[in-house]
Scaffold this active site. Structure first.
Site, PDB file in Angstrom:
ATOM      1  N   HIS A   1       7.030   6.866  -0.296  1.00 37.99           N
ATOM      2  CA  HIS A   1       8.390   7.284  -0.619  1.00 37.99           C
ATOM      3  C   HIS A   1       8.436   8.506  -1.541  1.00 37.99           C
ATOM      4  CE1 HIS A   1       7.790   4.590  -4.229  1.00 37.99           C
ATOM      5  NE2 HIS A   1       8.494   5.546  -4.803  1.00 37.99           N
TER       6      HIS A   1
ATOM      7  N   ASP B   1       3.759   1.427   1.980  1.00 38.42           N
ATOM      8  CA  ASP B   1       4.352   2.467   1.134  1.00 38.42           C
ATOM      9  C   ASP B   1       3.271   3.327   0.485  1.00 38.42           C
ATOM     10  OD1 ASP B   1       6.304   4.000  -0.022  1.00 38.42           O
ATOM     11  OD2 ASP B   1       6.553   2.708  -1.774  1.00 38.42           O
TER      12      ASP B   1
ATOM     13  N   GLY C   1       9.366   8.024 -11.425  1.00 40.41           N
ATOM     14  CA  GLY C   1       8.419   9.117 -11.613  1.00 40.41           C
ATOM     15  C   GLY C   1       6.998   8.623 -11.745  1.00 40.41           C
ATOM     16  N   ASN C   2       6.835   7.331 -12.083  1.00 36.19           N
ATOM     17  CA  ASN C   2       5.508   6.731 -12.147  1.00 36.19           C
ATOM     18  C   ASN C   2       4.978   6.377 -10.762  1.00 36.19           C
ATOM     19  OD1 ASN C   2       6.289   5.598 -15.241  1.00 36.19           O
ATOM     20  ND2 ASN C   2       4.142   6.098 -14.885  1.00 36.19           N
ATOM     21  N   SER C   3       5.869   6.336  -9.767  1.00 30.30           N
ATOM     22  CA  SER C   3       5.457   5.945  -8.420  1.00 30.30           C
ATOM     23  C   SER C   3       4.287   6.796  -7.946  1.00 30.30           C
ATOM     24  CB  SER C   3       6.615   6.087  -7.444  1.00 30.30           C
ATOM     25  OG  SER C   3       7.604   5.130  -7.695  1.00 30.30           O
TER      26      SER C   3
ATOM     27  N   LEU D   1      -4.336 -10.942  13.008  1.00 30.11           N
ATOM     28  CA  LEU D   1      -4.773 -12.313  13.262  1.00 30.11           C
ATOM     29  C   LEU D   1      -4.013 -12.908  14.443  1.00 30.11           C
ATOM     30  CD1 LEU D   1      -6.648 -14.546  12.285  1.00 30.11           C
ATOM     31  CD2 LEU D   1      -4.899 -15.243  10.645  1.00 30.11           C
ATOM     32  N   GLY D   2      -2.832 -12.365  14.699  1.00 31.45           N
ATOM     33  CA  GLY D   2      -2.074 -12.791  15.873  1.00 31.45           C
ATOM     34  C   GLY D   2      -1.395 -14.130  15.712  1.00 31.45           C
ATOM     35  N   VAL D   3      -0.766 -14.347  14.564  1.00 33.26           N
ATOM     36  CA  VAL D   3      -0.072 -15.610  14.316  1.00 33.26           C
ATOM     37  C   VAL D   3       1.199 -15.345  13.524  1.00 33.26           C
ATOM     38  CG1 VAL D   3      -2.172 -17.018  14.299  1.00 33.26           C
ATOM     39  CG2 VAL D   3      -1.354 -15.996  12.162  1.00 33.26           C
TER      40      VAL D   3
END
Length: 501
Positions: free
Chosen positions: A118, A150, A227-229, A284-286
């Site tokens: 983002h 993200d 701003g820390n992102s 894993l398909g579940v």
């Protein structure tokens, strides 16, 4: 009287005692030491907090400031005295733009930077500018983006740059000291804050707005602000253990809760983005659901633990290797899992084709099962999650509901949510009705309905199949213009939501 006073003064003068209005000051030399009283090495052995200085000095050069230019719609400009909505001649041909700020972490000496998606998403061409801790500035290009975590990787043209040491987030424990380093509010460059790890494996925050989002965060009380992102969360060895991503706040600023993507997941994503330009996601398909008190009793488990498989489609990785609906996954490669997002994270750090060892509980017995993981491409859009969604189908088919085998049905509703119906093993005609998707701007989204909730009743009438659910909702909307749903959250709490047409 005058004679007595004069005589007294004369007597004092003769004795050499005289009153002086200047106080006598004894000057003492101040001793200053050129060395600390206690050496830093000794302090560091006494308390981990004394390491903060040396850790900050090592890590700050590896954290960068990112400024991104993004396009904005002129109609979204606030109508107030601080914003000019009048379009000039050139504004008709040149789009409005805005600048966003964030942080990033240098993970290699040749300029690869790991940050949040983002922070750089929707950047215009040549619209990403990176400033290093020593104030050198570079233009950056996007290497790859992954909305499901993200995370994103960008690249600057540099050589022999300071790069961070990557740690192991599996070894992070609640209560240990950590430092958060970033650029809060854009103007407070290279800010270092300290705190402890408050929790690990924190999920269900609705931070990542993606259907396949993986949320299993490290929670910390180190101050993290806008701003820390994309900045670094490091341990007292100066090792990167997480990428700061979000805060939980009612004011938009720090209120004691910050969240970071674990570095094991972040580095896996970064390597894939650098090598392939996209993430190769193992599947894993579940469909899964965390085991709570009620479910443990229903399954006959003596302890509340693990993650239950609520659907095992044929042809998926789990189905091919003999896993069944109502199996409970207790551990992945020897690491216990007790929440849905913990299992998601364990699989997300692996690659398609990897062999994973699962400890399974089934009908009172425990056994190990090796499963070769599939890929997202072969599995389509189905994903193991407690908020699983249906495979892609045509809208008119979804409106009527559709069966996909193994006792699984899907349906969508005009109020803005979708439901997955999972048949109960003791009676295939009865279903658990799990909300798999909620449209953000819909009536359901505005009222606070969440993915993963189970629908128990409609207007105080118990529902256990998709057809009855649809019928009761349609009739209630037609007669009253509203409907009352009783739901149970993943934590076992029961609540009511009234939705209006």
């Amino acid at each position: 009287m005058t004679g007595i006073l004069i005589g007294t003064i004369f007597s004092l003068y003769q004795q050499g005692v005289w009153i002086n209005d200047h106080a006598q000051v004894n000057v003492t030399e101040v001793k200053r030491s050129s060395e600390p009283l206690i050496p830093e090495q000794q302090l560091e052995r006494m308390d981990a907090r004394f390491l903060f200085k040396s850790v900050a000095e090592r890590v700050k050069p590896t954290v960068v400031y990112i400024e991104t230019v993004i396009p904005i719609n002129g109609s979204n400009i606030p109508d107030d005295e601080d914003h000019d909505r009048d379009e000039g001649f050139w504004d008709r041909f040149m789009p409005h733009q805005a600048r966003t700020v964030g942080s990033g972490v240098l993970i290699s000496g040749d300029g690869y930077i790991l940050t949040n998606n983002h922070v750089i998403d929707d950047a215009v061409q040549d619209g990403i500018e990176v400033t290093l801790n020593d104030k050198r500035m570079y233009e950056a290009r996007v290497v790859g983006q992954d909305p499901t975590t993200d995370l994103a990787v960008i690249k600057i043209d540099g050589k022999e740059l300071a790069s961070i040491t990557v740690g192991n987030s599996d070894h992070v424990n609640v209560g240990e000291w950590v430092l958060a380093i970033g650029n809060p509010f854009g103007s407070l460059r290279s800010t270092v804050t300290a705190g402890i790890v408050s929790a690990v494996g924190r999920g269900n925050l609705q931070v990542i707005n993606d259907q396949l989002g993986v949320e299993s965060f490290i929670q910390t009380d180190a101050a993290i602000n806008k701003g820390n992102s994309g900045g670094a969360l490091v341990n007292t060895s100066g090792e990167l253990i997480g990428i700061n991503t979000a805060i939980a706040s009612q004011s938009g600023t720090y209120q004691g809760y910050g969240f970071a993507v674990p570095v094991n997941l972040a580095i896996k994503v970064a390597r894939d983005l650098i090598q392939y330009g996209e993430v190769h996601r193992a599947m894993l398909g579940v469909s899964i659901r965390g085991v709570d008190h009620r479910l443990a009793e229903e399954l006959g488990m003596e302890q509340i633990r693990g993650v239950m498989l609520s659907a095992v489609p044929e042809g998926g990785a789990a189905g091919k290797f003999g896993l069944e609906v109502r199996d409970v996954v207790l551990a992945v490669d020897g690491e216990e899992v007790n929440e849905s997002n913990e299992l998601q994270e364990k699989i997300a750090v692996l690659s398609p084709g990897d062999i994973v060892k699962l400890k399974i509980w089934r009908d009172g017995d425990e056994f190990d099962r090796n499963v070769k993981l599939g890929s997202m491409e072969s599995a389509g859009r189905s994903f193991f999650s407690d908020s699983d969604s249906s495979p892609e189908v045509e809208p008119e088919e979804e409106e009527q509901g559709r069966r996909y085998g193994n006792g699984v049905e899907f349906g969508s509703f005009s109020l803005g949510f979708k439901v997955m119906a999972l048949s109960k093993p003791e009676d295939a005609r009865r279903f658990d009705l799990i909300i798999t998707e909620v449209e953000e701007q819909s009536e359901a989204g505005r009222r606070g309905l969440k993915e993963g909730y189970e629908i128990l009743e409609v207007n105080e009438t118990k529902v256990e199949d998709l057809e009855t659910l649809k019928d009761l909702i349609d009739r209630s909307l037609e007669r009253r213009g509203s409907v009352l749903l009783q739901v149970e959250t993943a934590d076992g709490a029961v609540g009511y939501y009234e939705l209006k047409e």
